[in-house]
Scaffold this motif. Structure first.
Motif, short mmCIF file in Angstrom:
data_model
loop_
_atom_site.label_atom_id
_atom_site.label_comp_id
_atom_site.label_asym_id
_atom_site.label_seq_id
_atom_site.Cartn_x
_atom_site.Cartn_y
_atom_site.Cartn_z
N LYS A 113 -16.14 -7.25 -2.94
CA LYS A 113 -15.03 -7.91 -2.77
C LYS A 113 -13.78 -7.26 -3.05
O LYS A 113 -13.58 -6.80 -4.62
CB LYS A 113 -15.00 -9.18 -3.91
N ILE A 114 -12.83 -7.05 -1.96
CA ILE A 114 -11.99 -6.12 -1.97
C ILE A 114 -10.67 -6.87 -1.19
O ILE A 114 -10.96 -7.23 -0.17
CB ILE A 114 -12.08 -4.56 -1.42
N LEU A 157 -12.25 5.11 -2.12
CA LEU A 157 -11.26 5.56 -3.10
C LEU A 157 -10.22 6.43 -2.65
O LEU A 157 -9.01 6.52 -2.85
CB LEU A 157 -12.62 6.31 -4.04
N LEU A 158 -10.74 7.23 -1.44
CA LEU A 158 -9.64 8.21 -0.95
C LEU A 158 -8.57 7.35 -0.30
O LEU A 158 -7.17 7.88 -0.33
CB LEU A 158 -10.20 8.96 0.33
N GLU A 159 -8.90 6.38 0.04
CA GLU A 159 -7.81 5.32 0.60
C GLU A 159 -7.22 4.32 -0.37
O GLU A 159 -6.35 3.45 -0.10
CB GLU A 159 -8.38 4.42 1.94
N GLN A 160 -7.66 4.57 -1.79
CA GLN A 160 -7.02 3.79 -2.84
C GLN A 160 -7.16 2.24 -2.41
O GLN A 160 -6.56 1.45 -3.03
CB GLN A 160 -5.68 3.96 -3.23
N ARG A 161 -8.38 1.91 -1.85
CA ARG A 161 -8.59 0.28 -1.65
C ARG A 161 -8.81 -0.35 -2.91
O ARG A 161 -8.59 -1.65 -2.85
CB ARG A 161 -9.69 0.15 -0.54
N LEU A 162 -9.45 0.30 -3.89
CA LEU A 162 -9.84 -0.47 -5.13
C LEU A 162 -8.50 -0.58 -6.23
O LEU A 162 -8.72 -1.27 -7.12
CB LEU A 162 -11.05 -0.05 -5.69
N GLY A 163 -7.35 0.07 -5.98
CA GLY A 163 -6.35 0.21 -6.90
C GLY A 163 -6.82 1.09 -7.86
O GLY A 163 -7.73 1.79 -8.04
N ASN A 164 -6.21 0.87 -9.07
CA ASN A 164 -6.63 1.80 -10.34
C ASN A 164 -7.97 1.06 -10.71
O ASN A 164 -8.24 0.11 -10.87
CB ASN A 164 -5.80 1.25 -11.70
N LYS A 192 -7.79 -4.00 -7.30
CA LYS A 192 -7.86 -4.65 -6.17
C LYS A 192 -9.03 -5.10 -5.72
O LYS A 192 -9.23 -5.43 -4.32
CB LYS A 192 -7.06 -3.70 -5.30
N GLY A 193 -10.27 -4.62 -6.42
CA GLY A 193 -11.43 -5.08 -5.82
C GLY A 193 -12.68 -4.54 -6.68
O GLY A 193 -12.44 -3.68 -7.56
N SER A 194 -13.63 -5.26 -6.61
CA SER A 194 -15.00 -4.68 -7.32
C SER A 194 -16.15 -4.51 -6.39
O SER A 194 -16.21 -5.28 -5.43
CB SER A 194 -15.43 -5.82 -8.28
N LEU A 195 -17.14 -3.64 -6.83
CA LEU A 195 -18.44 -3.55 -6.04
C LEU A 195 -19.43 -3.08 -6.58
O LEU A 195 -19.28 -2.50 -7.92
CB LEU A 195 -17.92 -2.65 -4.82
N LYS A 196 -20.54 -3.13 -6.17
CA LYS A 196 -21.89 -2.71 -6.72
C LYS A 196 -22.68 -2.11 -5.87
O LYS A 196 -23.07 -2.88 -4.75
CB LYS A 196 -22.50 -3.76 -7.81
#
Length: 342
Positions: A276-277, A140-147, A259-263
């Motif tokens: 998946k990012i 999240l700090l690197e904003q890998r998942l986008g909004n 830009k991606g999802s995770l669980k």
């Protein structure tokens, strides 16, 4: 070797004994006094702790044990604010088990006193230390998942008569509104903390509550469905129950971003079940600690050692505090806002 930091532990139930064990494991820490309203003989303390000075009142401990630098408060939730204030007033740093208090007003009083006395409040929120949590925070700090679009937290645990009425007797505080505060305070406040730590504050809250199994055992709900928007954008929900049959089922956190999802799932939010990012390969994470084992039922991951380690590091000037009092207050405020909808 540098001088050891002296700790006293107040409240010697399961969690207080965990604190005691973790203090003993830290080379630069030492437990020097204990306090509980129950007689020492009823506490089943480890042999080495039997020798420590023992008090039945916190006031007496603070009057007698001047060398204590840190007070660990591991008593019922409803006692945290009053005992935290006593410790701060006596010039001690305080470690407060979750939740910090049961009202925002009490949290504010604690913060005011800590600023007045120039003492720290460390709030125990051990889920932050798990490898999946630290990994997600970095993403999240690197904003890998986008909004961030959608966040779902599911907490489905078992807390039955073995928890609320051990041996057929009502537990002196568990399930009582004034001492316990409710399911979100006692069982799931560290998941609310994780949500706040990762995604920030919430607004536009709606909620439904039910008491399916615990009418005879508690003063409050055993299940709830809570929906909200994040102040930072996106929407979320917390679905929880302690009415799960026989054993804990899951604690999970699902995040859907542009830009991606995770669980993150498993019984204790201890494993990454889906990731998946965009342009990202998931690293291998270190294993999570096993859950706290309370006999018939289990709690969240056993990360208390990191809490005590952080206290020592902060007081030795080596690190920043990992869960500060303002974050403790925000968690209580969020739960208060949810419960105001009952």
């Amino acid at each position: 070797m540098s001088e050891k930091i002296k700790f006293a532990v107040v409240g010697l139930g399961f969690v207080g004994k965990r604190h005691l064990a973790m203090i003993r494991q830290q080379q630069e820490a030492e437990a020097v006094a204990l306090c509980d309203i129950r007689p020492k003989s009823a506490l089943n303390l480890p042999d080495w702790a039997e020798e420590l000075p023992f008090y039945s009142s916190l006031e007496e401990l603070l009057a007698q044990e001047k060398s204590v630098r840190v007070l660990c408060i591991c008593t019922p939730n409803g006692c945290h604010a009053e005992q935290g204030l006593l410790g701060l007033e006596a010039g001690k740093e305080v470690v407060i088990e979750k939740p910090m208090a049961l009202t925002k007003v009490d949290c504010e009083a604690l913060i005011y006193k800590s600023l007045q006395m120039s003492k720290q409040i460390f709030v125990v929120m051990q889920n932050r230390y798990s490898p999946p949590a630290k990994w997600l925070k970095q993403l999240l700090l690197e904003q890998r998942l986008g909004n961030i679009q959608l966040v779902q937290i599911n907490c489905y645990w078992n807390r039955d008569e073995r928890y609320y009425r051990p041996g057929g007797q009502p537990h002196p505080w568990k399930g009582q509104a004034a001492a316990d505060g409710g399911t979100l305070f006692t069982q799931f406040s560290h998941f609310v903390d994780m949500m706040y730590w990762l995604f920030g504050d919430i607004k536009n809250i709606s909620a439904r509550f039910a008491d399916f199994q615990h009418q005879e055992m508690t003063d409050f709900e055993d299940s709830g469905l809570v929906q909200f928007d994040f102040v930072n954008g996106g929407m979320g929900c917390i679905n929880y129950s302690t009415a799960v049959y026989q054993q804990n089922m899951e604690s999970s956190l699902t995040v859907i971003g542009a830009k991606g999802s995770l669980k993150i799932g498993g019984q204790y939010m201890n494993e990454v079940e889906y990731c998946k990012i965009e342009d990202y390969e998931m690293p291998e994470l270190p294993p999570a600690n096993p859950p706290n084992d309370y006999g018939h039922y289990k709690g969240s991951a056993a990360n208390h050692s990191y809490v005590i380690e952080n206290v020592v590091d902060v007081l030795k000037g080596r690190k920043n505090i990992s869960t500060n009092a303002l974050e403790g207050l925000k968690v209580v405020e969020i739960i208060e806002k949810i419960y105001a909808l009952k």
